[in-house]
Design an enzyme around this catalytic site. Structure first.
Site, PDB file in Angstrom:
ATOM      1  N   HIS A  17      -1.632 -15.314 -68.328  1.00  0.00           N
ATOM      2  CA  HIS A  17      -1.953 -15.821 -66.997  1.00  0.00           C
ATOM      3  C   HIS A  17      -1.817 -17.345 -66.973  1.00  0.00           C
ATOM      4  CE1 HIS A  17      -4.253 -15.861 -63.141  1.00  0.00           C
ATOM      5  NE2 HIS A  17      -4.644 -17.043 -63.592  1.00  0.00           N
ATOM      6  N   GLU A  18      -2.412 -18.002 -67.958  1.00  0.00           N
ATOM      7  CA  GLU A  18      -2.349 -19.460 -68.021  1.00  0.00           C
ATOM      8  C   GLU A  18      -0.925 -19.939 -68.303  1.00  0.00           C
ATOM      9  OE1 GLU A  18      -4.742 -21.367 -67.106  1.00  0.00           O
ATOM     10  OE2 GLU A  18      -6.133 -19.687 -66.851  1.00  0.00           O
ATOM     11  N   HIS A  20       0.850 -20.481 -65.059  1.00  0.00           N
ATOM     12  CA  HIS A  20       0.538 -21.792 -64.473  1.00  0.00           C
ATOM     13  C   HIS A  20       1.294 -22.909 -65.195  1.00  0.00           C
ATOM     14  CE1 HIS A  20      -2.431 -19.998 -61.945  1.00  0.00           C
ATOM     15  NE2 HIS A  20      -3.329 -19.791 -62.895  1.00  0.00           N
TER      16      HIS A  20
END
Length: 354
Positions: A18-19, A22
């Site tokens: 998920h990170e 980003h």
């Protein structure tokens, strides 16, 4: 014990991916990233490369992407806060997009083992249920129920279990879609030969096999991912309507315990791997959906504020003061942490009460 470790690592990988979403989009748009970390807690390894510190930390429970100006004012022209609004939305959405992609890839891995996919079809109507003239015919392949697509054989039972007495059907008949609205088929009590009482709608089904060609594997893997998204939305709807309560919600402790039980009770290591991969796909999609809800402290909440600010600026040339937005996100974070503690307390209580 091994499956508990696997479950914890699985959570860590899903959150780290998920990170990574980003991080990759921030770098793509030239936003300054101060640190990208795999894991949380004390740093085990650190390496400065250019402007970004890359670290591996002791606790394998996630990670983070620390962008310049993400939560505070910054004069750096490459700070997140000074980036174009549409780039911010893409960066904030990229974490959930990465989780959705992760879920799809995991479902694809699972479905690559299939020889066929099964879809439900009408075999016949049981006599005595009043369905002789309902419009359904033997051989109809079920396409949707009450507006919800039926992708797999197992979907039909779940959707009919949530349906009322009058059901809207769309079936595939002779290569065409046929709509049958308000088909009256209430659940009726049936006594089985062994003395048990069950409730049925009067349909006998059979399974239509769809060959697992490469295009079909890709298509049904996407269907499986959409099916997970639908499950998450239905669960949220049940919580909001009161059909389910917090006692039905599992937090990280409960999920780790459930995965451990599934792994331990699987008859073979291969079956355990399959079942755990299934849970990993569901959790990845769940995180993708939940994180995009327009709630404070979540990426969806930040996107919501971006859209509100865009509307306000277009109408009045004014925006919400960043400090007030920060207060809202902080309050949301406190509430989310409180909810997480409450759910975790319930998980622990259920474990101790077994």
């Amino acid at each position: 014990m091994i499956y508990i470790i696997v479950a914890i690592l699985m959570f860590g990988v899903i959150i780290a991916l998920h990170e990574l979403g980003h991080f990759a989009t921030a770098k793509l748009f030239g936003v300054r990233v101060n640190e990208f970390s795999i894991g949380m807690g004390p740093a085990l390894l650190k390496r400065q490369k250019g402007e970004t510190l890359y670290s591996v930390r002791a606790l394998p429970v996630g990670g983070y992407c620390a962008m310049e100006g993400e939560d505070e004012e910054s004069s750096d022209p490459r700070a997140f806060g000074n980036t174009a609004w549409w780039k911010k939305i893409i960066i904030l959405s990229a974490g959930s997009a990465m989780n959705l992609l992760t879920g799809f890839v995991l479902v694809l891995i699972l479905f690559s083992r299939n020889n066929v996919f099964l879809r439900p079809a009408i075999q016949e109507m049981n006599p005595g249920f009043g369905l002789e003239n309902c419009g359904l015919q033997a051989g109809d392949v079920v396409h949707s129920v009450d507006g919800h697509r039926v992708y797999f054989y197992g979907n039909l039972g779940m959707l009919l279990g949530r349906a009322g007495e009058d059901v809207d059907w769309v079936v595939e008949r002779n290569g065409e879609l046929v709509e049958l609205n308000d088909v009256h088929m209430p659940l009726q009590e049936v006594k089985l030969e062994d003395g048990r009482t069950v409730y049925q709608r009067g349909l006998l089904l059979n399974a239509v096999e769809v060959p697992a060609t490469v295009p079909n594997i890709l298509k049904y893997s996407w269907y499986g991912t959409i099916d997970f998204i639908r499950m998450v939305w239905m669960s949220l709807g049940d919580l909001l309507s009161g059909a389910a309560g917090l006692h039905d919600v599992a937090g990280p402790v409960g999920i780790v315990n459930l995965i451990s039980e599934v792994g331990s009770e699987s008859p073979t290591t291969s079956a355990a791997a399959y079942n755990i991969t299934y849970f990993a796909a569901l959790i990845a999609v769940n995180l993708a959906v939940m994180n995009m809800l327009p709630l404070p402290a979540l990426d969806g909440g930040r996107i919501f504020f971006l859209l509100i600010n865009g509307i306000l600026y277009g109408l009045f040339r004014k925006k919400i003061d960043p400090k007030y937005e920060a207060y809202v996100h902080m309050a949301g974070l406190v509430l989310l942490l409180g909810l997480m503690l409450l759910v975790t307390f319930g998980d622990v209580r259920r474990l101790l009460g077994r």
